[in-house]
Design a protein around this motif. Structure first.
Motif, PDB file in Angstrom:
ATOM      1  N   LYS A 108       0.850  -1.203   0.000  1.00 16.73           N
ATOM      2  CA  LYS A 108       0.000   0.000   0.000  1.00 16.73           C
ATOM      3  C   LYS A 108       0.879   1.244   0.000  1.00 16.73           C
ATOM      4  O   LYS A 108       0.661   2.182  -0.769  1.00 16.73           O
ATOM      5  CB  LYS A 108      -0.892  -0.038   1.239  1.00 16.73           C
ATOM      6  CG  LYS A 108      -1.951   1.027   1.259  1.00 16.73           C
ATOM      7  CD  LYS A 108      -3.123   0.629   2.171  1.00 16.73           C
ATOM      8  CE  LYS A 108      -4.097   1.779   2.318  1.00 16.73           C
ATOM      9  NZ  LYS A 108      -3.891   2.554   3.560  1.00 16.73           N
ATOM     10  N   GLU A 109       1.902   1.207   0.860  1.00 18.02           N
ATOM     11  CA  GLU A 109       2.797   2.372   0.961  1.00 18.02           C
ATOM     12  C   GLU A 109       3.458   2.683  -0.367  1.00 18.02           C
ATOM     13  O   GLU A 109       3.476   3.835  -0.808  1.00 18.02           O
ATOM     14  CB  GLU A 109       3.874   2.085   1.999  1.00 18.02           C
ATOM     15  CG  GLU A 109       3.632   2.764   3.308  1.00 18.02           C
ATOM     16  CD  GLU A 109       4.779   2.516   4.267  1.00 18.02           C
ATOM     17  OE1 GLU A 109       4.474   2.332   5.440  1.00 18.02           O
ATOM     18  OE2 GLU A 109       5.966   2.481   3.847  1.00 18.02           O
ATOM     19  N   VAL A 110       3.991   1.623  -1.008  1.00 19.27           N
ATOM     20  CA  VAL A 110       4.745   1.874  -2.234  1.00 19.27           C
ATOM     21  C   VAL A 110       3.794   2.315  -3.355  1.00 19.27           C
ATOM     22  O   VAL A 110       4.127   3.176  -4.162  1.00 19.27           O
ATOM     23  CB  VAL A 110       5.603   0.658  -2.628  1.00 19.27           C
ATOM     24  CG1 VAL A 110       4.767  -0.430  -3.256  1.00 19.27           C
ATOM     25  CG2 VAL A 110       6.721   1.050  -3.559  1.00 19.27           C
ATOM     26  N   ASN A 111       2.587   1.789  -3.353  1.00 22.16           N
ATOM     27  CA  ASN A 111       1.640   2.189  -4.398  1.00 22.16           C
ATOM     28  C   ASN A 111       1.109   3.594  -4.187  1.00 22.16           C
ATOM     29  O   ASN A 111       0.718   4.262  -5.146  1.00 22.16           O
ATOM     30  CB  ASN A 111       0.496   1.183  -4.478  1.00 22.16           C
ATOM     31  CG  ASN A 111       0.913  -0.071  -5.224  1.00 22.16           C
ATOM     32  OD1 ASN A 111       1.944  -0.064  -5.926  1.00 22.16           O
ATOM     33  ND2 ASN A 111       0.156  -1.146  -5.073  1.00 22.16           N
ATOM     34  N   GLU A 112       1.068   4.033  -2.926  1.00 22.27           N
ATOM     35  CA  GLU A 112       0.659   5.413  -2.667  1.00 22.27           C
ATOM     36  C   GLU A 112       1.647   6.402  -3.272  1.00 22.27           C
ATOM     37  O   GLU A 112       1.296   7.532  -3.594  1.00 22.27           O
ATOM     38  CB  GLU A 112       0.519   5.645  -1.156  1.00 22.27           C
ATOM     39  CG  GLU A 112      -0.830   5.211  -0.629  1.00 22.27           C
ATOM     40  CD  GLU A 112      -0.874   5.099   0.891  1.00 22.27           C
ATOM     41  OE1 GLU A 112      -1.905   4.695   1.413  1.00 22.27           O
ATOM     42  OE2 GLU A 112       0.160   5.418   1.543  1.00 22.27           O
ATOM     43  N   ARG A 113       2.875   5.941  -3.421  1.00 20.78           N
ATOM     44  CA  ARG A 113       3.879   6.800  -4.069  1.00 20.78           C
ATOM     45  C   ARG A 113       3.878   6.586  -5.584  1.00 20.78           C
ATOM     46  O   ARG A 113       4.737   7.107  -6.274  1.00 20.78           O
ATOM     47  CB  ARG A 113       5.272   6.475  -3.512  1.00 20.78           C
ATOM     48  CG  ARG A 113       5.474   6.895  -2.070  1.00 20.78           C
ATOM     49  CD  ARG A 113       6.953   6.963  -1.748  1.00 20.78           C
ATOM     50  NE  ARG A 113       7.621   5.682  -2.016  1.00 20.78           N
ATOM     51  CZ  ARG A 113       7.812   4.754  -1.085  1.00 20.78           C
ATOM     52  NH1 ARG A 113       7.387   4.954   0.142  1.00 20.78           N
ATOM     53  NH2 ARG A 113       8.417   3.636  -1.389  1.00 20.78           N
ATOM     54  N   PRO A 121       3.218   0.449 -10.503  1.00 19.78           N
ATOM     55  CA  PRO A 121       2.574  -0.020  -9.266  1.00 19.78           C
ATOM     56  C   PRO A 121       2.775  -1.532  -9.061  1.00 19.78           C
ATOM     57  O   PRO A 121       3.003  -2.274 -10.018  1.00 19.78           O
ATOM     58  CB  PRO A 121       1.098   0.304  -9.481  1.00 19.78           C
ATOM     59  CG  PRO A 121       0.934   0.482 -10.937  1.00 19.78           C
ATOM     60  CD  PRO A 121       2.249   0.936 -11.483  1.00 19.78           C
ATOM     61  N   VAL A 122       2.665  -1.926  -7.827  1.00 16.14           N
ATOM     62  CA  VAL A 122       2.870  -3.333  -7.465  1.00 16.14           C
ATOM     63  C   VAL A 122       1.525  -4.020  -7.271  1.00 16.14           C
ATOM     64  O   VAL A 122       0.619  -3.453  -6.668  1.00 16.14           O
ATOM     65  CB  VAL A 122       3.670  -3.427  -6.142  1.00 16.14           C
ATOM     66  CG1 VAL A 122       3.727  -4.872  -5.667  1.00 16.14           C
ATOM     67  CG2 VAL A 122       5.050  -2.859  -6.319  1.00 16.14           C
TER      68      VAL A 122
END
Lengths: 297, 335, 433
Positions: free
Chosen positions: C83-88, C101-102
């Motif tokens: 979630k964190e990495v996709n928020e970026r 995105p992952v």
């Protein structure tokens, strides 16, 4: 060393009390109906979970839960099982009821998984940590209470079986179903009561063991095997046989740790089960009778 | 008429076999290849269990011991330097000998007593495997060396599984039509009567158990070489025994095709349907949570209503369709 | 029949919705957004080859069955990191010069080894993942790591510590848990420090019990090696394995009692540790030091045992009180999101996923071999793990320090060792009750 032996012996006797409660349920059903009840393990497991709900969830006194609440519930469950599943296959070969009840066990396990998850649970009661010393042998109050409850239940049941009409009818059916029927006993009803009583005992034994051991939805399987072992050792006819069988198994298991790894304890009971099935299919009583018969001759 | 039905059936069977044989060629290294191997393995186990449980009527709850013995024989021998392919028959033989070891005494027990004893044998064997660390590696299990070209290796194993399944099927069919098979059926019907007719029940049962053990042992051997890691909890686990009982009973106990059908349905359900989740009333149910409920209920329903399983059900449906057709043919058409 | 049949566990109404469906929904929204972004930026991206819509990362976790509790924690940690990495906007991949995105695919292996292997097989061959995250528990990991190794897919786990996993010469397997042998050695070093402080006698009579798994065997080996090296300090008076998921430890404990030991050192899982400590108290056994290896200070154990859990010492990979700002930030965020105490499981899962993301970014490519090489060369600073640094030895396993904590009455678990993170003084020997 003698102290150590005394501790182990006391521990074995206490365990034997629980074993006897469990096995008597199995013996009763087998004796009356000649049905091997593989759902016995399921009833033991469900008994443990019902006790868990009552004691941990509803803050009930553990022994009231195990002795007063659980058995009637499981008596009803047993009657239901007998009416729905066992009766339709009574005329079929015995393997049909065995497999059918195995299916019931699988279903019970899954239901427990859905309701309570697969997590291993324990019940900690105020009695759990209490103990006193009998001489140099420490005795845990919780285990002693479990033992006494099991033994008293069996004694009460023994009175019921020898003193009441229903009890005598059950014994008569166990000895000879056809003759009992001729004598005017409603054997269908007796079957139902026997299955109910057996399941109630399994439920109660489950609730009692839950006070000592941990459990999960797979719980009960190895206790069912131990019960088989005890029934084979002790025969299905007598309380004394079941009590003796329980004691022998408990002693063999407990003392075995002096020589082998604790992890192999169950191995001992399973080997005893197979050996007992092979060597004395009629159990210890038959063995005694056989010797007695030889001597008489 | 009968002849064409028979030819039709054989053609259908050939078609299915050719299709199965082509899967890895068309979709090499795909998931279907993996699924295919597992299905063949389960069909083999199911057929093998059926030789004892179905044909001879001796319900075994401990068949997993043969699987485990096969898997461990292969792994131990392979790690000690015996050529990998040679370990496969040895695994089967080891399993068959183990079957002789406990079958010889235990098969004297009748019906349910034998079943109970097999539960004991199964669990005792698992505990032994757990605790004989020097031989089995204990609970840590055994890891087998990873082959150089893994894709080619797995490609090969697909066909090994395929031929094992074919072999089991042929053995099962041959037994059905043999004197030996008839003896086993007689034992299932009435052991005393069979004895009276001159069937040596004990040796027949032992022979069936050893044959079954051999097939399951080879299956276990292939499993170990395919997965490349085994531990007692998996290859001696009670759940494998349960699977071996469920598959043939669901498909049709004692029949030739029932175990095959049961195993196929079992693997497909396991892989395709059980991985789905269901959204009901705001809760997400994963179907995998209900798999035992489903199998348990199937078992109960089958024993209550159609002891010959899905094959029995299919036959029943086929017969009623035919009856309906005949009835229709009898009614004169009015023009 | 302790752990024969592994079945599903029940649904948990409080849990967030099923991982896969949720991820798919999220991915759909993201995909929509992504199309817009792509339209806007398409002018600048002529040089790069067509980028994949998403980076597919897969894992199979025990969400039902024996390890359901731990598996659930791992799911939280993985999902939080994704979630964190996709928020970026995803992971920046240099090869395509953009953030991708992952998408996380999570399956449930029912705590069953064969199922676990099948699911990893499925992730690689059917879902065509770019990289894999690990499952939980040594036996499952040992079984399924064969799959990434044979298909050459980079794989990082935070749930398997046994040296056996890393001793097979595998090239594609990486792990964020230091070895269990080192855990045992840390425990023995701490005991030695207590002996030097005069709190424990020499030689100390030690009883050990270990779960009959490779995890447990590593523990035994660590303790025995250390004891053999300094016979003046340690005497092993009892040494036996036990089955995981045992329902009764009375026979084992009676043997221990007869051995008359000063210290009770065990390698166990939560359920076994609870039952063992409960039955030990029930039988009235006393020891100067009690440790259940990595377990003993979890909330689940303290809740189940109450005062019987006091003074238990545990050696662990991580703890929520670690005095690092990044660890504190993780704890705050995790506990806010999931309303559960941040145990080591979600922390290591979270960090495992972040290490993989970092490796993909460093590789600058979705090429599997390049991601693997980036993992092998990994040196991540500012991590939330003990020592704040993640790197992998030649066998693929991290080798950072352990922390030791003790349940103190009224205070809960307190970090007591090593000195650079200690927040309190250990109570040794345990006061007699």
């Amino acid at each position: 060393m003698t102290l150590n032996l005394a501790i182990l012996f006391v521990s074995a006797v206490l365990v034997a009390g629980v074993y006897a409660t469990m096995s008597y349920g199995l013996a009763l059903i087998f004796g009356v109906m000649k049905v091997i009840n593989l759902s016995h393990a399921g009833a033991i497991m469900l008994g443990a979970y019902v006790a868990y709900v009552l004691i941990v969830g509803l803050k009930m006194n553990p022994f009231i839960a195990a002795v007063v609440v659980v058995p009637p519930l499981f008596f009803l469950l047993g009657i239901l099982l007998e009416r729905v599943f066992v009766r339709p296959v009574r005329k079929a070969p015995p393997i049909a009821s065995l497999l059918l009840l195995f299916g019931v066990w699988l279903m019970m396990q899954n239901i427990a998984y859905i309701i309570w998850t697969g997590e291993v649970r324990t019940i900690t009661t105020p009695y759990t940590m209490m103990r006193f010393n009998l001489g140099a042998v420490p005795i845990n109050v919780n285990r002693l209470a479990v033992f006494l409850v099991g033994v008293f239940t069996l004694l009460a049941l023994h009175q019921f079986m020898t003193r009441t009409y229903l009890g005598k009818a059950i014994r008569a059916t166990a000895q000879d179903s056809a003759a009992a029927k001729l004598a005017g006993i409603n054997t269908d009803q007796i079957d139902m009561v026997a299955f109910g009583l057996g399941t109630a005992l399994a439920g109660m034994a489950g609730a009692l063991t839950a006070l000592i051991y941990a459990f999960d939805p797979n719980f009960g399987g190895s206790y069912m095997l131990k019960s088989f072992c005890i029934v084979v050792l002790g025969g299905v006819e007598s309380f004394l046989g079941v009590a003796l069988g329980s004691l022998i198994l408990a002693l063999a298991e407990t003392l075995s740790v002096l020589w082998i790894r604790a992890g192999l304890q169950d191995f001992v009971s399973f080997v005893i089960l197979v050996l007992a099935l092979l060597v004395m299919p009629g159990g210890l009583p038959e063995l005694f009778q056989r010797r007695f018969a030889v001597r008489q001759r | 008429m009968k002849g064409t039905v028979r030819t039709g059936r054989i053609l259908l069977l050939l078609g299915v076999l050719i299709f199965l044989a082509l899967i890895p060629v068309v979709g090499r290294g795909t998931y279907y290849q993996h699924l295919g191997f597992l299905t063949f393995l389960f069909i083999t186990l199911s057929i093998a269990w059926n030789l004892v449980g179905g044909y001879a009527g001796q319900i075994s709850f401990g068949h997993v011991v043969f699987f485990g013995i096969g898997a461990y024989t292969t792994s131990i021998l392979w790690l000690r330097g015996i050529p990998q392919l040679l370990t496969i028959p040895l695994a089967g033989v080891a399993a068959a000998l183990y079957g002789l070891l406990w079958g010889w005494p235990c098969l004297r027990l009748r019906g349910p007593y034998f079943s109970i004893a097999t539960i004991g044998v199964g669990e005792a064997t698992r505990l032994l495997a757990l605790n004989l660390e020097n031989l089995t590696g204990g609970a840590g299990g055994l890891t087998l060396p990873t082959p150089e070209d893994i894709r080619l290796y797995l490609f090969g194993f697909y066909y090994m599984g395929f031929f094992l399944m074919l072999g089991s099927l042929l053995i099962s069919a041959a037994i059905r039509n043999s004197r030996f098979g008839l003896g086993l059926f007689a034992i299932r019907m009435d052991e005393d009567a069979a004895e009276a007719l001159g069937v040596n029940a004990l040796s027949y049962k032992i022979l069936a158990l050893m044959l079954s053990a051999f097939l399951v042992g080879v299956g276990g051997s292939l499993y170990a070489q395919y997965i490349l890691y085994i531990d007692p909890g998996t290859v001696f686990g009670f759940s494998m025994s349960v699977n071996m009982i469920l598959m043939p009973i669901i498909g049709g106990i004692g029949t030739l095709w029932g175990p095959v059908l049961g195993a196929v349905i079992f693997t497909v359900i396991q892989d395709r349907i059980m991985t789905l989740s269901l959204n009901l009333w705001g809760f997400t149910f994963k179907l995998v949570q209900f798999h035992l409920l489903v199998y348990g209920a199937l078992l109960v329903l089958i024993i209550l209503f159609e002891p010959r399983g899905l094959v029995g059900l299919a036959e029943r449906a086929y017969r009623s369709v035919q009856r309906w057709r005949q009835a229709k043919a009898m009614v004169p058409t009015t023009g | 029949m302790s752990r024969e049949i592994k079945y599903p566990q029940s649904f948990k109404p409080n849990c967030p919705k099923g991982g896969v469906t949720k991820v798919i929904q999220r991915v759909r929204i993201l995909a929509g957004l992504l199309t817009l972004v792509m339209l806007g930026s398409s002018l600048g991206a002529f040089a790069a080859p067509p980028a994949p819509k998403e980076i597919v990362i897969g894992a199979a976790l025990p969400l039902t069955g024996t390890f359901a509790r731990e598996g659930g924690y791992f799911k939280d940690g993985y999902e939080m990191a994704v979630k964190e990495v996709n928020e970026r906007g995803g992971i920046f991949v240099k090869e395509y010069n953009k953030r991708i995105p992952v998408r996380l695919i999570l399956y449930d292996d029912k705590s069953d080894a064969t199922t676990s292997v099948s699911l990893y097989e499925k992730l690689v061959t059917e879902d065509k993942v770019h990289a894999l995250l690990g499952g939980y528990s040594t036996p499952l990991i040992q079984a399924h790591t064969v799959v990434p190794e044979k298909y050459k897919v980079p794989y990082v786990n935070g749930g398997g510590a046994s040296t056996a996993i890393y001793a097979r010469g595998y090239k594609w397997i990486f792990g964020l848990l230091a070895s269990i042998e080192k855990l045992a050695i840390t425990l023995m070093n701490w005991i030695a420090s207590q002996q030097d402080a005069g709190k424990l006698g020499k030689p100390l009579r030690i009883a050990i019990a270990w779960e009959n798994t490779s995890h447990g065997k590593d523990f035994q080996k660590g303790i025995l090696d250390k004891a053999r090296a300094s016979p003046d300090r340690f005497t092993i008076v009892f040494d036996e394995p036990f089955e995981i998921g045992s329902k009764d430890f009375t026979p084992l404990l009676q043997k221990v009692k007869a051995a008359n030991a000063d210290a009770w050192l065990v390698d166990a899982r939560i359920a076994d540790a609870i039952l063992m400590q409960r039955q030990l108290t029930e039988l009235g056994l006393y020891f100067q030091v009690i440790s259940y290896g990595p377990r003993g200070t979890e909330k689940a154990i303290r809740d189940a045992l109450g005062p019987a859990a006091d003074y238990i010492v545990s050696v662990n990979w991580w703890h929520r009180d670690l005095p690092y700002p990044q660890a504190r930030a993780f704890v705050r965020k995790y506990e806010e999101t999931y309303k559960k105490p941040a145990e080591w499981f979600p922390a290591l899962a979270y960090e495992t996923a972040r290490v993989l993301f970092r490796a993909i970014e460093k590789a600058g490519s979705l090429d599997k071999a390049k991601i693997r090489d980036a993992l092998a060369k990994m040196d991540m600073r500012g991590s939330i793990v003990v020592g704040q640094r993640v790197w992998f030895g030649p066998n693929g396993q991290i080798d950072n320090d352990y922390v030791i904590m003790q349940n103190l009455p009224g205070r809960g678990p307190v970090l007591v060792y090593p000195k650079y993170v200690a927040l309190g003084e250990a109570v040794v020997p345990i006061p007699k009750r």
